[in-house]
Design a protein around this motif. Structure first.
Motif, mmCIF file in Angstrom:
data_model
loop_
_atom_site.group_PDB
_atom_site.id
_atom_site.type_symbol
_atom_site.label_atom_id
_atom_site.label_comp_id
_atom_site.label_asym_id
_atom_site.label_seq_id
_atom_site.Cartn_x
_atom_site.Cartn_y
_atom_site.Cartn_z
ATOM 1 N N LEU A 82 0.928 -1.196 0.029
ATOM 2 C CA LEU A 82 -0.180 -0.208 -0.069
ATOM 3 C C LEU A 82 1.013 1.271 -0.103
ATOM 4 N N GLN A 83 0.742 2.175 -0.790
ATOM 5 C CA GLN A 83 1.172 3.413 -1.015
ATOM 6 C C GLN A 83 0.703 4.349 0.224
ATOM 7 N N ARG A 84 1.605 5.191 0.874
ATOM 8 C CA ARG A 84 0.988 6.056 1.962
ATOM 9 C C ARG A 84 0.073 6.813 1.224
ATOM 10 N N ASN A 85 0.111 7.448 0.068
ATOM 11 C CA ASN A 85 -0.939 8.518 -0.504
ATOM 12 C C ASN A 85 -2.060 7.949 -0.508
ATOM 13 N N LYS A 86 -2.223 6.382 -0.584
ATOM 14 C CA LYS A 86 -3.615 5.545 -0.560
ATOM 15 C C LYS A 86 -4.104 5.191 0.536
ATOM 16 N N ALA A 87 -3.491 5.427 1.662
ATOM 17 C CA ALA A 87 -3.899 4.918 2.977
ATOM 18 C C ALA A 87 -5.307 5.527 3.438
ATOM 19 N N SER A 101 6.360 -0.527 6.808
ATOM 20 C CA SER A 101 7.422 0.665 7.139
ATOM 21 C C SER A 101 6.714 1.492 8.252
ATOM 22 N N THR A 102 7.892 1.896 8.817
ATOM 23 C CA THR A 102 7.379 3.027 9.871
ATOM 24 C C THR A 102 6.579 4.185 9.064
ATOM 25 N N ARG A 103 7.002 4.650 8.137
ATOM 26 C CA ARG A 103 6.136 5.786 7.305
ATOM 27 C C ARG A 103 4.776 5.568 6.951
ATOM 28 N N LEU A 104 4.548 3.884 6.619
ATOM 29 C CA LEU A 104 3.277 3.429 6.319
ATOM 30 C C LEU A 104 2.656 3.577 7.543
ATOM 31 N N ALA A 105 2.969 3.122 8.518
ATOM 32 C CA ALA A 105 2.495 2.975 9.878
ATOM 33 C C ALA A 105 1.970 4.373 10.433
ATOM 34 N N ASP A 106 2.524 5.312 10.307
ATOM 35 C CA ASP A 106 2.103 6.496 10.481
ATOM 36 C C ASP A 106 0.933 7.095 9.695
ATOM 37 N N ALA A 107 1.010 6.860 8.496
ATOM 38 C CA ALA A 107 0.014 7.162 7.445
ATOM 39 C C ALA A 107 -1.397 6.410 7.967
ATOM 40 N N HIS A 109 -2.061 4.895 10.828
ATOM 41 C CA HIS A 109 -2.689 5.664 12.422
ATOM 42 C C HIS A 109 -3.199 7.072 12.083
ATOM 43 N N ALA A 110 -2.843 7.783 11.222
ATOM 44 C CA ALA A 110 -3.591 9.066 10.974
ATOM 45 C C ALA A 110 -5.080 8.807 10.341
ATOM 46 N N VAL A 111 -5.151 7.798 9.568
ATOM 47 C CA VAL A 111 -6.412 7.314 9.054
ATOM 48 C C VAL A 111 -7.156 6.897 10.249
ATOM 49 N N GLY A 112 -6.800 5.899 11.048
ATOM 50 C CA GLY A 112 -7.426 5.504 12.229
ATOM 51 C C GLY A 112 -8.214 6.588 13.104
ATOM 52 N N LEU A 113 -7.292 7.707 13.406
ATOM 53 C CA LEU A 113 -7.506 8.695 14.291
ATOM 54 C C LEU A 113 -8.762 9.594 13.546
ATOM 55 N N GLU A 114 -8.556 9.568 12.366
ATOM 56 C CA GLU A 114 -9.504 10.365 11.558
ATOM 57 C C GLU A 114 -11.004 9.917 11.658
ATOM 58 N N ARG A 115 -11.054 8.644 11.524
ATOM 59 C CA ARG A 115 -12.406 7.811 11.379
ATOM 60 C C ARG A 115 -12.787 7.689 12.913
ATOM 61 N N LEU A 148 4.846 1.152 17.908
ATOM 62 C CA LEU A 148 3.800 0.946 17.474
ATOM 63 C C LEU A 148 2.748 1.118 18.685
ATOM 64 N N THR A 149 3.154 0.822 19.849
ATOM 65 C CA THR A 149 2.396 0.942 20.897
ATOM 66 C C THR A 149 1.790 2.238 21.073
ATOM 67 N N ARG A 150 2.493 3.317 20.544
ATOM 68 C CA ARG A 150 1.941 4.789 20.745
ATOM 69 C C ARG A 150 1.071 5.263 19.584
ATOM 70 N N LEU A 151 0.754 4.308 18.624
ATOM 71 C CA LEU A 151 -0.166 4.776 17.441
ATOM 72 C C LEU A 151 -1.243 4.278 17.666
ATOM 73 N N HIS A 152 -2.298 5.232 18.431
ATOM 74 C CA HIS A 152 -3.498 4.517 18.761
ATOM 75 C C HIS A 152 -4.529 4.584 17.585
#
Length: 227
Positions: A82-87, A101-107, A109-115, A148-152
């Motif tokens: 999965l490309q980050r820009n399609k997260a 990757s860590t960068r994909l994990a961050d992306a 994570h942002a999707v999960g927070l938003e929804r 990853l424990t900090r990415l809620h």
């Protein structure tokens, strides 16, 4: 009727899975993820009709086209990179298998927070160290597991791995055993990592012996795909 022999194939595969699980002695339940990539929506409907509730797709665009045409309530798994820009597309999937990757994990994570609901994902582990495959080396898993424990916005539900295509049985068991160790590291860090996604049409029995809870099957179910 498309895939008219699918029910017979599934019966045989389930029997092989049950036998492999008994040989392996891990006591796990195993779900089949029917990989429908390059097949039309009729493959998804056929899978549902024979009791397969989980469907895997490699590419977001192909999957979303099918989602528009399929009415059966399958669980959609994104199993390819999965490309980050399609997260943001993950809102349409039940699970991501390729958190690589860590960068994909961050992306993600942002999707999960938003929804306001965490995304279920599997940490992709590159046990064999193949340059052509993504994923975390086994040695990097403890540090990433802690991070990853900090990415809620993310729920790490387990591990995914792929063995080399030309792997012999010794290599297969080493790769699948490495994925099992990675899951133990995730559990130790506090993640609800119950799933092990490993094994495809050519090696799923050994994967189940080594503890797989999800096997990703395409060719053995639907026959050869178009290039």
């Amino acid at each position: 009727m498309p895939f008219s022999d699918l029910a017979d194939r599934v019966r045989e595969i389930r029997a092989r899975i049950d036998a492999a699980a008994e040989r392996g002695g891990h006591g796990q339940a195993v779900r089949i993820v029917a990989v429908t990539k390059t097949h039309g929506p009729e493959a998804v409907d056929a899978a549902w009709q024979v009791g397969l509730q989980d469907v895997g797709e490699n590419r977001v665009q192909e999957a979303t086209r099918k989602m528009e045409l399929v009415r059966t309530p399958v669980r959609w798994h994104l199993i390819g990179h999965l490309q980050r820009n399609k997260a943001s597309s993950l809102t349409r999937f039940d699970m991501l298998h390729s958190l690589d990757s860590t960068r994909l994990a961050d992306a993600v994570h942002a999707v999960g927070l938003e929804r306001e609901r965490p995304v279920d994902a599997l940490l992709q582990v590159n046990v064999a160290g193949e340059a052509t495959k993504g994923g975390f080396p086994l040695a990097d898993v403890p540090v990433e597991a802690e991070r990853l424990t900090r990415l809620h916005g993310l729920r790490v539900a387990g591990v995914m791995t792929m063995a080399p295509l030309d792997a012999d049985e010794r290599m297969l068991r080493a790769v699948f055993g490495g994925a099992r160790r990675a899951r133990e590291l995730l559990l130790a860090a506090g993640h609800p990592a119950t799933e092990l996604s490993m094994g495809m049409s050519n090696d799923y029995e050994i994967a189940v012996e080594e503890g797989a809870t999800l096997v990703r099957l395409g060719t053995v179910l639907f026959g050869s795909r178009a290039a």
